[in-house]
Scaffold this motif. Structure first.
Motif, PDB file in Angstrom:
ATOM      1  N   PRO A  95      43.885  53.528  72.260  1.00 40.25           N
ATOM      2  CA  PRO A  95      44.139  54.971  72.199  1.00 40.25           C
ATOM      3  C   PRO A  95      43.031  55.752  71.505  1.00 40.25           C
ATOM      4  N   ILE A  96      43.032  57.057  71.747  1.00 35.47           N
ATOM      5  CA  ILE A  96      42.228  57.977  70.940  1.00 35.47           C
ATOM      6  C   ILE A  96      42.988  58.122  69.629  1.00 35.47           C
ATOM      7  N   PRO A  97      42.387  57.743  68.507  1.00 39.79           N
ATOM      8  CA  PRO A  97      43.133  57.798  67.239  1.00 39.79           C
ATOM      9  C   PRO A  97      43.564  59.225  66.882  1.00 39.79           C
ATOM     10  N   SER A  98      44.785  59.360  66.401  1.00 39.89           N
ATOM     11  CA  SER A  98      45.272  60.678  65.980  1.00 39.89           C
ATOM     12  C   SER A  98      44.432  61.233  64.827  1.00 39.89           C
ATOM     13  N   GLN A  99      43.770  60.356  64.074  1.00 40.42           N
ATOM     14  CA  GLN A  99      42.942  60.780  62.939  1.00 40.42           C
ATOM     15  C   GLN A  99      41.747  61.628  63.374  1.00 40.42           C
ATOM     16  N   ILE A 100      41.403  61.601  64.660  1.00 43.05           N
ATOM     17  CA  ILE A 100      40.335  62.472  65.155  1.00 43.05           C
ATOM     18  C   ILE A 100      40.718  63.935  64.894  1.00 43.05           C
ATOM     19  N   GLY A 101      41.989  64.223  64.837  1.00 37.47           N
ATOM     20  CA  GLY A 101      42.463  65.569  64.531  1.00 37.47           C
ATOM     21  C   GLY A 101      42.100  66.052  63.142  1.00 37.47           C
ATOM     22  N   LEU A 102      41.610  65.156  62.286  1.00 38.81           N
ATOM     23  CA  LEU A 102      41.171  65.537  60.941  1.00 38.81           C
ATOM     24  C   LEU A 102      39.743  66.067  60.929  1.00 38.81           C
ATOM     25  N   LEU A 103      39.038  65.931  62.048  1.00 35.06           N
ATOM     26  CA  LEU A 103      37.632  66.339  62.122  1.00 35.06           C
ATOM     27  C   LEU A 103      37.548  67.832  62.436  1.00 35.06           C
ATOM     28  N   THR A 104      37.854  68.643  61.466  1.00 36.22           N
ATOM     29  CA  THR A 104      38.022  70.084  61.687  1.00 36.22           C
ATOM     30  C   THR A 104      36.736  70.804  62.096  1.00 36.22           C
ATOM     31  N   ASP A 105      35.573  70.167  61.943  1.00 32.22           N
ATOM     32  CA  ASP A 105      34.318  70.767  62.393  1.00 32.22           C
ATOM     33  C   ASP A 105      33.909  70.282  63.780  1.00 32.22           C
ATOM     34  N   LEU A 106      34.714  69.420  64.392  1.00 34.01           N
ATOM     35  CA  LEU A 106      34.352  68.834  65.675  1.00 34.01           C
ATOM     36  C   LEU A 106      34.284  69.899  66.761  1.00 34.01           C
ATOM     37  N   VAL A 107      33.170  69.907  67.497  1.00 36.66           N
ATOM     38  CA  VAL A 107      32.942  70.855  68.580  1.00 36.66           C
ATOM     39  C   VAL A 107      33.017  70.150  69.932  1.00 36.66           C
ATOM     40  N   ILE A 108      32.498  68.916  69.996  1.00 34.03           N
ATOM     41  CA  ILE A 108      32.431  68.178  71.262  1.00 34.03           C
ATOM     42  C   ILE A 108      33.048  66.800  71.071  1.00 34.03           C
ATOM     43  N   MET A 152      31.734  65.729  60.914  1.00 34.15           N
ATOM     44  CA  MET A 152      31.290  65.454  62.271  1.00 34.15           C
ATOM     45  C   MET A 152      31.534  66.641  63.193  1.00 34.15           C
ATOM     46  N   THR A 153      30.500  66.990  63.965  1.00 35.47           N
ATOM     47  CA  THR A 153      30.607  68.074  64.940  1.00 35.47           C
ATOM     48  C   THR A 153      30.607  67.552  66.377  1.00 35.47           C
ATOM     49  N   GLU A 154      30.072  66.353  66.594  1.00 31.39           N
ATOM     50  CA  GLU A 154      30.028  65.786  67.943  1.00 31.39           C
ATOM     51  C   GLU A 154      30.328  64.294  67.898  1.00 31.39           C
TER      52      GLU A 154
END
Length: 145
Positions: free
Chosen positions: A40-53, A27-29
């Protein structure tokens, strides 16, 4: 796991952001602004290393603190969490997001001092009464430019 963007603004989504989003590693966006999301914003979002937005603003009930794991998002350029119920301080780990160019966090309950590394290079909008940053020191107002 091949989903590259999730774009659902103003879609009347309810509930929380699933921690399983962290499994979508391509995922990039992630755009879920102006819904009825809570929790909460899940801490697992930190695993999305291609995330730009990452746009979660305007939900009003997203709570908790900004996860320190977001500092792992080296490609992140835009982080918009404004108009929610987020508390705590800005994690110093966000300074590791060297591509971060836009960070909006106003109308939350975030307090403290903006990490200098972020303050110097990012387009920042924050509540000047709660967050201390160079933009607030340069102007006398309620909202950083």
């Amino acid at each position: 796991t091949s989903l590259t963007w999730f774009d659902m603004p103003s879609s009347e989504l309810i509930g929380g952001i699933p921690s399983e989003m962290g499994l979508l590693t391509k995922m990039t966006e992630l755009n879920v602004k102006y819904n009825n999301l809570s929790g909460p914003i899940p801490s697992q979002i930190g695993l999305l290393t291609d995330l730009v937005i990452l746009e979660v603003h305007g939900n009003g009930r997203i709570s908790g603190s900004i996860p320190t794991e977001l500092g792992l998002l080296a490609k992140l350029s835009a982080l918009e969490v404004q108009r929610n119920d987020i508390t705590g301080t800005v994690p110093t780990e966000l300074a590791q997001c060297t591509n971060l160019s836009k960070f909006y966090l106003y109308f939350n309950d975030i307090e403290g001092i903006m990490p200098e590394e972020i303050d110097e290079r990012v387009e920042l909008q924050a509540d000047c009464g709660e967050i201390v940053c160079n933009n607030c020191r340069r102007r006398n107002g309620d909202l950083c430019p």
